[in-house]
Motif scaffolding. Structure first.
Motif, PDB file in Angstrom:
ATOM      1  N   ARG A   1      34.941  -5.610  35.550  1.00 45.70           N
ATOM      2  CA  ARG A   1      33.733  -4.986  36.562  1.00 45.70           C
ATOM      3  C   ARG A   1      34.772  -4.630  37.416  1.00 45.70           C
ATOM      4  N   LYS A   2      35.670  -4.336  37.545  1.00 43.34           N
ATOM      5  CA  LYS A   2      36.923  -3.681  38.571  1.00 43.34           C
ATOM      6  C   LYS A   2      36.721  -2.042  37.467  1.00 43.34           C
ATOM      7  N   ASP A   3      36.255  -1.933  36.532  1.00 40.30           N
ATOM      8  CA  ASP A   3      36.950  -0.608  35.159  1.00 40.30           C
ATOM      9  C   ASP A   3      35.595  -0.347  35.721  1.00 40.30           C
ATOM     10  N   GLU A   4      34.852  -0.918  36.219  1.00 37.99           N
ATOM     11  CA  GLU A   4      33.085  -0.147  35.951  1.00 37.99           C
ATOM     12  C   GLU A   4      33.034   0.322  37.656  1.00 37.99           C
ATOM     13  N   LEU A   5      33.741  -0.307  38.747  1.00 36.39           N
ATOM     14  CA  LEU A   5      33.689  -0.177  39.973  1.00 36.39           C
ATOM     15  C   LEU A   5      34.149   1.016  39.738  1.00 36.39           C
ATOM     16  N   GLU A   6      35.420   0.546  39.514  1.00 35.80           N
ATOM     17  CA  GLU A   6      36.971   2.067  39.152  1.00 35.80           C
ATOM     18  C   GLU A   6      36.251   3.332  38.589  1.00 35.80           C
ATOM     19  N   ALA A   7      34.713   3.261  37.867  1.00 37.35           N
ATOM     20  CA  ALA A   7      34.827   4.454  37.109  1.00 37.35           C
ATOM     21  C   ALA A   7      33.817   5.107  37.958  1.00 37.35           C
ATOM     22  N   GLU A   8      32.522   3.978  39.043  1.00 44.30           N
ATOM     23  CA  GLU A   8      31.296   4.562  39.706  1.00 44.30           C
ATOM     24  C   GLU A   8      32.592   4.758  40.821  1.00 44.30           C
ATOM     25  N   LEU A   9      33.440   4.509  41.403  1.00 43.22           N
ATOM     26  CA  LEU A   9      34.150   4.858  42.610  1.00 43.22           C
ATOM     27  C   LEU A   9      34.177   6.630  42.252  1.00 43.22           C
ATOM     28  N   GLU A  10      35.148   7.175  41.266  1.00 45.70           N
ATOM     29  CA  GLU A  10      35.295   8.296  40.434  1.00 45.70           C
ATOM     30  C   GLU A  10      34.343   9.319  40.798  1.00 45.70           C
ATOM     31  N   ILE A  11      33.289   8.555  40.449  1.00 42.50           N
ATOM     32  CA  ILE A  11      31.789  10.157  40.553  1.00 42.50           C
ATOM     33  C   ILE A  11      31.550   9.985  41.671  1.00 42.50           C
TER      34      ILE A  11
ATOM     35  N   LEU B   1      31.125   0.312  47.072  1.00 40.36           N
ATOM     36  CA  LEU B   1      32.084   0.494  45.479  1.00 40.36           C
ATOM     37  C   LEU B   1      33.452  -0.038  46.112  1.00 40.36           C
ATOM     38  N   GLU B   2      33.721   0.357  47.579  1.00 40.28           N
ATOM     39  CA  GLU B   2      34.949  -0.289  47.622  1.00 40.28           C
ATOM     40  C   GLU B   2      35.120  -1.584  48.286  1.00 40.28           C
ATOM     41  N   ASP B   3      34.049  -2.004  48.967  1.00 40.92           N
ATOM     42  CA  ASP B   3      33.501  -3.333  49.690  1.00 40.92           C
ATOM     43  C   ASP B   3      33.499  -4.096  48.530  1.00 40.92           C
ATOM     44  N   GLU B   4      32.733  -3.806  46.874  1.00 41.82           N
ATOM     45  CA  GLU B   4      32.742  -4.487  45.883  1.00 41.82           C
ATOM     46  C   GLU B   4      33.624  -4.263  45.023  1.00 41.82           C
ATOM     47  N   LEU B   5      34.502  -3.174  45.102  1.00 41.82           N
ATOM     48  CA  LEU B   5      35.693  -3.974  44.401  1.00 41.82           C
ATOM     49  C   LEU B   5      37.088  -4.852  44.818  1.00 41.82           C
ATOM     50  N   LYS B   6      37.320  -5.078  46.674  1.00 39.04           N
ATOM     51  CA  LYS B   6      37.323  -6.066  47.529  1.00 39.04           C
ATOM     52  C   LYS B   6      36.872  -7.222  47.025  1.00 39.04           C
ATOM     53  N   GLU B   7      35.415  -7.586  46.918  1.00 38.72           N
ATOM     54  CA  GLU B   7      35.179  -9.356  46.324  1.00 38.72           C
ATOM     55  C   GLU B   7      35.550  -9.200  45.757  1.00 38.72           C
TER      56      GLU B   7
END
Length: 84
Positions: free
Chosen positions: A57-67, A33-39
């Motif tokens: 996409r950033k908001d989606e990934l940050e929510a997934e990362l928190e979970i 997930l962190e790699d996807e955020l960087k990408e």
């Protein structure tokens, strides 16, 4: 009877618990997930992604990362609950 239960069922429960832990770790992979955020950030900076798409996409990934972080915290503390 209890000795038989210990011999037959405890190994099975241990295997199921291990498989469950491995599945959760793979489903909620923090590094991926962190790699996807960087990408996502890189694609935005290179102009290959619009600001709207980047932010969505950033908001989606940050929510997934928190979970994912919550799941990993529960795994390490042993507080994982299986609900049906």
């Amino acid at each position: 009877m209890f000795i038989l239960d210990d011999l037959l069922f405890r190994p099975f429960v241990g295997i199921v618990d291990t498989l469950h832990t491995m599945a959760l770790s793979e489903m909620y992979d923090i590094d991926a997930l962190e790699d996807e955020l960087k990408e996502n950030q890189l694609l935005y900076e290179l102009g290959e992604r619009s600001e709207t798409e980047y932010q969505r996409r950033k908001d989606e990934l940050e929510a997934e990362l928190e979970i994912a972080r919550d799941v990993h915290e529960r795994l390490t503390s042993g507080r994982v609950e299986v609900k049906s």
